[in-house]
Design an enzyme around this catalytic site. Structure first.
Site, PDB file in Angstrom:
ATOM      1  N   ARG A  65       0.838  -1.206   0.000  1.00 51.96           N
ATOM      2  CA  ARG A  65       0.000   0.000   0.000  1.00 51.96           C
ATOM      3  C   ARG A  65       0.872   1.254   0.000  1.00 51.96           C
ATOM      4  O   ARG A  65       0.537   2.247  -0.640  1.00 51.96           O
ATOM      5  CB  ARG A  65      -0.952  -0.033   1.188  1.00 51.96           C
ATOM      6  CG  ARG A  65      -1.961  -1.188   1.055  1.00 51.96           C
ATOM      7  CD  ARG A  65      -2.977  -1.183   2.153  1.00 51.96           C
ATOM      8  NE  ARG A  65      -3.784   0.031   2.107  1.00 51.96           N
ATOM      9  CZ  ARG A  65      -4.523   0.461   3.126  1.00 51.96           C
ATOM     10  NH1 ARG A  65      -4.552  -0.226   4.253  1.00 51.96           N
ATOM     11  NH2 ARG A  65      -5.218   1.564   3.014  1.00 51.96           N
ATOM     12  N   ASN A  99      -9.480   7.586   5.747  1.00 46.91           N
ATOM     13  CA  ASN A  99      -8.415   7.187   4.830  1.00 46.91           C
ATOM     14  C   ASN A  99      -7.048   7.382   5.470  1.00 46.91           C
ATOM     15  O   ASN A  99      -6.824   8.335   6.212  1.00 46.91           O
ATOM     16  CB  ASN A  99      -8.507   7.987   3.534  1.00 46.91           C
ATOM     17  CG  ASN A  99      -9.833   7.759   2.828  1.00 46.91           C
ATOM     18  OD1 ASN A  99     -10.517   6.777   3.129  1.00 46.91           O
ATOM     19  ND2 ASN A  99     -10.206   8.640   1.933  1.00 46.91           N
ATOM     20  N   HIS A 116      -8.271   6.873  11.398  1.00 48.39           N
ATOM     21  CA  HIS A 116      -7.780   5.495  11.303  1.00 48.39           C
ATOM     22  C   HIS A 116      -6.265   5.419  11.138  1.00 48.39           C
ATOM     23  O   HIS A 116      -5.732   4.384  10.737  1.00 48.39           O
ATOM     24  CB  HIS A 116      -8.473   4.760  10.155  1.00 48.39           C
ATOM     25  CG  HIS A 116      -9.919   4.432  10.436  1.00 48.39           C
ATOM     26  ND1 HIS A 116     -10.804   3.990   9.478  1.00 48.39           N
ATOM     27  CD2 HIS A 116     -10.627   4.482  11.596  1.00 48.39           C
ATOM     28  CE1 HIS A 116     -12.000   3.775  10.035  1.00 48.39           C
ATOM     29  NE2 HIS A 116     -11.919   4.087  11.318  1.00 48.39           N
ATOM     30  N   CYS A 124       5.580   1.667  17.576  1.00 47.38           N
ATOM     31  CA  CYS A 124       5.922   0.437  18.284  1.00 47.38           C
ATOM     32  C   CYS A 124       4.632  -0.331  18.587  1.00 47.38           C
ATOM     33  O   CYS A 124       3.598   0.255  18.878  1.00 47.38           O
ATOM     34  CB  CYS A 124       6.672   0.767  19.573  1.00 47.38           C
ATOM     35  SG  CYS A 124       7.186  -0.743  20.429  1.00 47.38           S
ATOM     36  N   THR A 186     -18.042   6.627   1.573  1.00 50.68           N
ATOM     37  CA  THR A 186     -17.889   5.638   2.655  1.00 50.68           C
ATOM     38  C   THR A 186     -19.099   4.709   2.693  1.00 50.68           C
ATOM     39  O   THR A 186     -20.236   5.152   2.512  1.00 50.68           O
ATOM     40  CB  THR A 186     -17.664   6.319   4.028  1.00 50.68           C
ATOM     41  OG1 THR A 186     -17.603   5.303   5.037  1.00 50.68           O
ATOM     42  CG2 THR A 186     -18.728   7.341   4.372  1.00 50.68           C
ATOM     43  N   SER A 187     -18.816   3.428   2.941  1.00 52.06           N
ATOM     44  CA  SER A 187     -19.891   2.430   2.943  1.00 52.06           C
ATOM     45  C   SER A 187     -20.678   2.445   4.245  1.00 52.06           C
ATOM     46  O   SER A 187     -21.709   1.785   4.347  1.00 52.06           O
ATOM     47  CB  SER A 187     -19.297   1.030   2.721  1.00 52.06           C
ATOM     48  OG  SER A 187     -18.389   0.724   3.760  1.00 52.06           O
ATOM     49  N   ASN A 211     -22.136   9.461  -2.451  1.00 53.85           N
ATOM     50  CA  ASN A 211     -21.572   8.110  -2.565  1.00 53.85           C
ATOM     51  C   ASN A 211     -21.969   7.485  -3.892  1.00 53.85           C
ATOM     52  O   ASN A 211     -23.015   7.804  -4.451  1.00 53.85           O
ATOM     53  CB  ASN A 211     -22.062   7.223  -1.407  1.00 53.85           C
ATOM     54  CG  ASN A 211     -21.059   6.160  -1.013  1.00 53.85           C
ATOM     55  OD1 ASN A 211     -19.905   6.470  -0.751  1.00 53.85           O
ATOM     56  ND2 ASN A 211     -21.474   4.907  -0.979  1.00 53.85           N
ATOM     57  N   GLU A 213     -22.712   4.345  -4.381  1.00 59.13           N
ATOM     58  CA  GLU A 213     -23.855   3.450  -4.180  1.00 59.13           C
ATOM     59  C   GLU A 213     -24.712   3.994  -3.058  1.00 59.13           C
ATOM     60  O   GLU A 213     -24.191   4.630  -2.137  1.00 59.13           O
ATOM     61  CB  GLU A 213     -23.386   2.063  -3.733  1.00 59.13           C
ATOM     62  CG  GLU A 213     -22.503   1.365  -4.706  1.00 59.13           C
ATOM     63  CD  GLU A 213     -21.645   0.316  -4.019  1.00 59.13           C
ATOM     64  OE1 GLU A 213     -21.374  -0.687  -4.669  1.00 59.13           O
ATOM     65  OE2 GLU A 213     -21.260   0.504  -2.845  1.00 59.13           O
TER      66      GLU A 213
END
Ligand code: OAD
Length: 254
Positions: A65, A99, A116, A124, A186-187, A211, A213
């Protein structure tokens, strides 16, 4: 589709973004076809237990990533949110993102809370180690790096399942006076990010979802926390939505 909401000068705006906002930059989303979890079990690469069982596998996943991140750039969705922050003022704007790619900051957003964690940071894995998380972009494909302070394995500074999100207090504070809440890309499947819309609404904010969907949109789910749903790609929808909000920015409410 245009928005029926108007901002007044001084209104607090909170935006929540997810993987969909980076999709047009070429960053894979988590769920759905071609999603990041495909080929990996979430338990293996996104839990502390998975890291304890096989830290090399986890580092290989996040190294891939990091490598992919080097070749991507912010897209018009990221840039629209920079324009919105500049129009309402940094102290009235808070961009909360799930993100970890750092693309909002790369685009020029300033008040960003990466709830996140961040792909560009390492920390560590020992809970009580004094080593501060630090920035690095190295790939650890064939070795697990060790902590220079305590000798435990180092890990990506990413919030995994079962761990507490970052910036909880600042997120709470931003929602207190929120007048407009926009969730994009975002879902809505991951707690506690998926609660922020209803928390903002409970405090009287207007809520908009952008979004690809539908996720419990108004009209489909009568209990939706969103007042308005704009379906499509965030890189296409956000610039128009932001333009409209900025051009209709009204005088300060007394
Ligand atoms: P998901 O992959 O769950 O959802 C991405 C959403 O974006 C989906 O609903 C898509 O329909 C939508 N989407 C895709 N492309 C889009 C586009 N161009 N424009 C607008 N929407 C688009 O991603 P998140 O909701 O961010 O956590 O996932 C939440 C968390 O799950 C992640 O932060 C990650 C994962 O576990 C951690 O790593 C801690």
């Amino acid at each position: 589709m245009s928005t029926r909401f108007r901002l007044a000068k001084g209104d607090q705006v909170v935006v929540l973004t997810g993987a969909g906002v980076s999709a047009e930059s070429g960053v894979a989303t988590f769920r759905g076809t071609g999603g990041l979890w495909e080929g990996h079990s979430l338990e293996q690469v996104a839990t502390p237990q998975g890291f304890a069982a096989d830290p090399q596998l986890v580092w290989r996943f996040y190294s891939a990533r990091r490598k992919a991140r080097r070749t991507v750039e912010p897209n018009p969705g990221h840039r629209a949110l920079v324009a919105l922050e500049q129009a309402v003022g940094e102290d009235r704007f808070c961009l909360i993102t799930q993100n970890v790619d750092g693309l909002h900051t790369a685009a020029g957003s300033r008040h960003v809370l990466e709830m996140h964690g961040a792909l560009r940071r390492t920390r560590c894995s020992a809970a009580n180690c004094p080593l501060e998380p630090f920035e690095e972009d190295l790939l650890h494909e064939d070795e697990v790096p060790m902590c220079p302070r305590c000798g435990s394995p180092l890990r990506p500074d990413i919030v995994w399942f079962g761990e507490s999100v970052l910036h909880d207090a600042a997120i709470h504070k931003a929602l207190l006076k929120c007048r407009l809440f926009i969730a994009a890309g975002t879902s809505g499947t991951v707690y506690p990010a998926n609660q922020l819309g209803s928390r903002a609404k409970a405090r009287g904010a207007a809520t908009i979802l952008v979004n690809l969907e539908p996720i419990d949109p108004p009209g489909v789910d009568p209990d939706s926390e969103f007042d308005e749903f704009h379906q499509g790609r965030s890189g296409e929808i956000l610039p128009g939505l932001v333009d409209q909000l900025i051009s209709n920015l009204g005088p300060k409410e007394s």
